[in-house]
Design a protein around this motif. Structure first.
Motif, short mmCIF file in Angstrom:
data_model
loop_
_atom_site.label_atom_id
_atom_site.label_comp_id
_atom_site.label_asym_id
_atom_site.label_seq_id
_atom_site.Cartn_x
_atom_site.Cartn_y
_atom_site.Cartn_z
N PRO A 200 0.83 -1.21 0.00
CA PRO A 200 0.00 0.00 0.00
C PRO A 200 0.87 1.26 0.00
O PRO A 200 1.74 1.43 0.85
N THR A 201 0.63 2.13 -0.98
CA THR A 201 1.47 3.30 -1.17
C THR A 201 0.59 4.55 -1.20
O THR A 201 -0.38 4.62 -1.95
N TYR A 202 0.95 5.53 -0.37
CA TYR A 202 0.14 6.73 -0.20
C TYR A 202 0.87 7.96 -0.75
O TYR A 202 2.07 7.95 -0.95
N TYR A 203 0.09 9.02 -0.95
CA TYR A 203 0.62 10.29 -1.44
C TYR A 203 0.43 11.33 -0.35
O TYR A 203 -0.66 11.46 0.22
N TYR A 204 1.47 12.10 -0.08
CA TYR A 204 1.36 13.17 0.91
C TYR A 204 0.79 14.42 0.27
O TYR A 204 1.38 14.99 -0.65
N LEU A 205 -0.37 14.86 0.75
CA LEU A 205 -1.00 16.08 0.29
C LEU A 205 -0.74 17.19 1.31
O LEU A 205 -1.23 17.14 2.43
N TYR A 206 0.04 18.16 0.90
CA TYR A 206 0.42 19.29 1.77
C TYR A 206 -0.82 20.08 2.16
O TYR A 206 -1.75 20.26 1.36
N ARG A 207 -0.83 20.59 3.39
CA ARG A 207 -1.98 21.37 3.85
C ARG A 207 -1.52 22.60 4.62
O ARG A 207 -0.72 22.52 5.55
N ILE A 208 -2.04 23.74 4.20
CA ILE A 208 -1.82 25.00 4.90
C ILE A 208 -3.08 25.83 4.74
O ILE A 208 -3.87 25.62 3.82
N GLY A 209 -3.33 26.78 5.66
CA GLY A 209 -4.52 27.61 5.59
C GLY A 209 -5.65 27.02 6.42
O GLY A 209 -5.44 26.22 7.33
N GLY A 210 -6.87 27.39 6.09
CA GLY A 210 -8.03 26.94 6.86
C GLY A 210 -8.57 28.05 7.74
O GLY A 210 -7.84 28.97 8.14
N SER A 211 -9.85 27.97 8.06
CA SER A 211 -10.51 29.04 8.82
C SER A 211 -10.28 28.95 10.32
O SER A 211 -10.22 29.96 11.01
N SER A 212 -10.15 27.72 10.83
CA SER A 212 -9.92 27.53 12.27
C SER A 212 -9.36 26.14 12.51
O SER A 212 -9.46 25.26 11.64
N LYS A 213 -8.82 25.94 13.70
CA LYS A 213 -8.27 24.62 14.01
C LYS A 213 -9.36 23.57 14.06
O LYS A 213 -9.17 22.44 13.58
N GLN A 214 -10.52 23.92 14.61
CA GLN A 214 -11.60 22.96 14.69
C GLN A 214 -12.10 22.57 13.31
O GLN A 214 -12.38 21.40 13.03
N ALA A 215 -12.20 23.57 12.43
CA ALA A 215 -12.62 23.27 11.05
C ALA A 215 -11.62 22.35 10.37
O ALA A 215 -12.00 21.46 9.59
N GLU A 216 -10.34 22.54 10.68
CA GLU A 216 -9.31 21.68 10.12
C GLU A 216 -9.44 20.26 10.67
O GLU A 216 -9.30 19.28 9.94
N MET A 217 -9.70 20.15 11.95
CA MET A 217 -9.84 18.83 12.57
C MET A 217 -11.02 18.07 11.98
O MET A 217 -11.00 16.84 11.89
N ASP A 218 -12.03 18.80 11.56
CA ASP A 218 -13.26 18.18 11.07
C ASP A 218 -13.30 18.02 9.55
O ASP A 218 -14.27 17.48 9.02
N ARG A 219 -12.27 18.46 8.85
CA ARG A 219 -12.35 18.43 7.39
C ARG A 219 -12.33 16.98 6.87
O ARG A 219 -11.79 16.08 7.48
N CYS A 220 -12.93 16.80 5.71
CA CYS A 220 -13.03 15.49 5.08
C CYS A 220 -11.94 15.32 4.04
O CYS A 220 -11.28 16.28 3.64
N CYS A 221 -11.76 14.11 3.58
CA CYS A 221 -10.82 13.87 2.50
C CYS A 221 -11.25 14.69 1.29
O CYS A 221 -12.41 14.60 0.86
N PRO A 222 -10.38 15.51 0.75
CA PRO A 222 -10.78 16.38 -0.36
C PRO A 222 -11.09 15.63 -1.66
O PRO A 222 -11.76 16.16 -2.53
N ARG A 223 -10.63 14.41 -1.76
CA ARG A 223 -10.81 13.67 -3.01
C ARG A 223 -12.11 12.88 -3.04
O ARG A 223 -12.78 12.83 -4.08
N CYS A 224 -12.48 12.26 -1.92
CA CYS A 224 -13.69 11.42 -1.92
C CYS A 224 -14.72 11.85 -0.88
O CYS A 224 -15.82 11.30 -0.84
N GLY A 225 -14.36 12.80 -0.03
CA GLY A 225 -15.30 13.26 0.99
C GLY A 225 -15.37 12.39 2.22
O GLY A 225 -16.27 12.56 3.06
N ASN A 226 -14.47 11.45 2.37
CA ASN A 226 -14.46 10.55 3.54
C ASN A 226 -14.32 11.37 4.83
O ASN A 226 -13.31 12.05 5.04
N PRO A 227 -15.31 11.31 5.74
CA PRO A 227 -15.26 12.10 6.97
C PRO A 227 -14.47 11.41 8.09
O PRO A 227 -14.23 12.01 9.14
N ASP A 228 -14.09 10.17 7.87
CA ASP A 228 -13.47 9.37 8.95
C ASP A 228 -11.97 9.14 8.71
O ASP A 228 -11.43 8.12 9.12
#
Length: 257
Positions: A200-228
């Motif tokens: 199993p091989t994964y890709y690192y998706l860089y992340r910066i920005g966001g409106s708040s820490k809580q919103a970041e903690m709750d964000r879903c996978c940007p590609r498929c919308g997976n919330p978990d």
């Protein structure tokens, strides 16, 4: 990583331009297969012998069994420049670089940054770099496409770290947007490596920005919308998010670290 000195001796009269072309052709072949690290190599001439010091992932990185078809051809063509087969002298361990992974990994990922010279393929168990030549060639007999992707990723990373021009926003988009060209190429390479290695091989998706820490903690996978995809603890102290469906790992936005 290890430092090694490679010597090229002449067996007949030659010219500097012929020798330069033959040596650089070989060095580039080794680089594009992940056998030597870095982008620039200083080749010195003294007493009829050309010498270059290289940074290697492992002590035996230049063993013939790891050579790509391109490297084998380049070695064979040295004779046309009147050069003998190169001699290698191991200098020792490079104290400023990382140790390559030597164990089979349960999972792996493509991860790099502008400060890293090592392989962008990392063990998911230790984050240690996996020498590219130890996995099957990704395309056309070597790992040229992976090296090119890494070079582009690092260039974008350096631009966004400098934060000195409008180019920063374009660079961050390439690093952090799952619809960018850089992501698409890297994610496809990730899939190719997983297919070849059966790991199993994964890709690192860089992340910066966001409106708040809580919103970041709750964000879903940007590609498929997976919330978990949020993990209880950051994997390898870096990746708080991991989507098994999309084979993506990501960090909590650096703005909220």
């Amino acid at each position: 990583m290890y430092v090694s000195e490679i010597s090229f001796e002449c067996f007949a009269d030659t010219t500097i331009s012929e020798a330069e072309h033959a040596i650089n052709y070989l060095l580039e072949a080794w680089r594009q297969n992940g056998q030597v690290l870095g982008r620039e190599f200083a080749v010195a001439l003294k007493d009829g012998v050309f010498k270059v010091r290289l940074l290697l992932p492992e002590e035996n990185s230049l063993a013939n069994r790891f050579n790509s078809p391109w490297a084998k051809q380049a070695l064979d063509e040295l004779k046309h420049a009147k050069l003998l087969h190169p001699r290698e002298k191991l200098i020792g361990l490079d104290i400023n670089s990382e140790t390559s992974n030597s164990e089979m990994s349960s999972w792996q990922l493509l991860y790099t940054s502008y400060v890293h010279m090592c392989s962008p393929l990392r063990s998911g168990d230790t984050l240690q770099p996996i020498p590219l030549y130890r996995v099957p060639a990704t395309f056309n007999g070597d790992h040229k496409q992976v090296i090119r992707w890494q070079t582009e990723w690092q260039a974008c990373d350096e631009i966004q770290m400098a934060s000195a021009s409008a180019a920063e926003f374009a660079a961050v988009n390439e690093l952090a947007n799952h619809q960018s060209d850089l992501f698409r190429r890297g994610w496809d390479l990730r899939g190719r490596i997983e297919y070849l290695t059966k790991i199993p091989t994964y890709y690192y998706l860089y992340r910066i920005g966001g409106s708040s820490k809580q919103a970041e903690m709750d964000r879903c996978c940007p590609r498929c919308g997976n919330p978990d995809w949020r993990q209880p603890e950051p994997l390898l102290d870096l990746f708080l998010f991991q989507c098994h469906n999309c084979r993506i790992v990501s960090n909590l936005s650096w703005d909220f670290q």
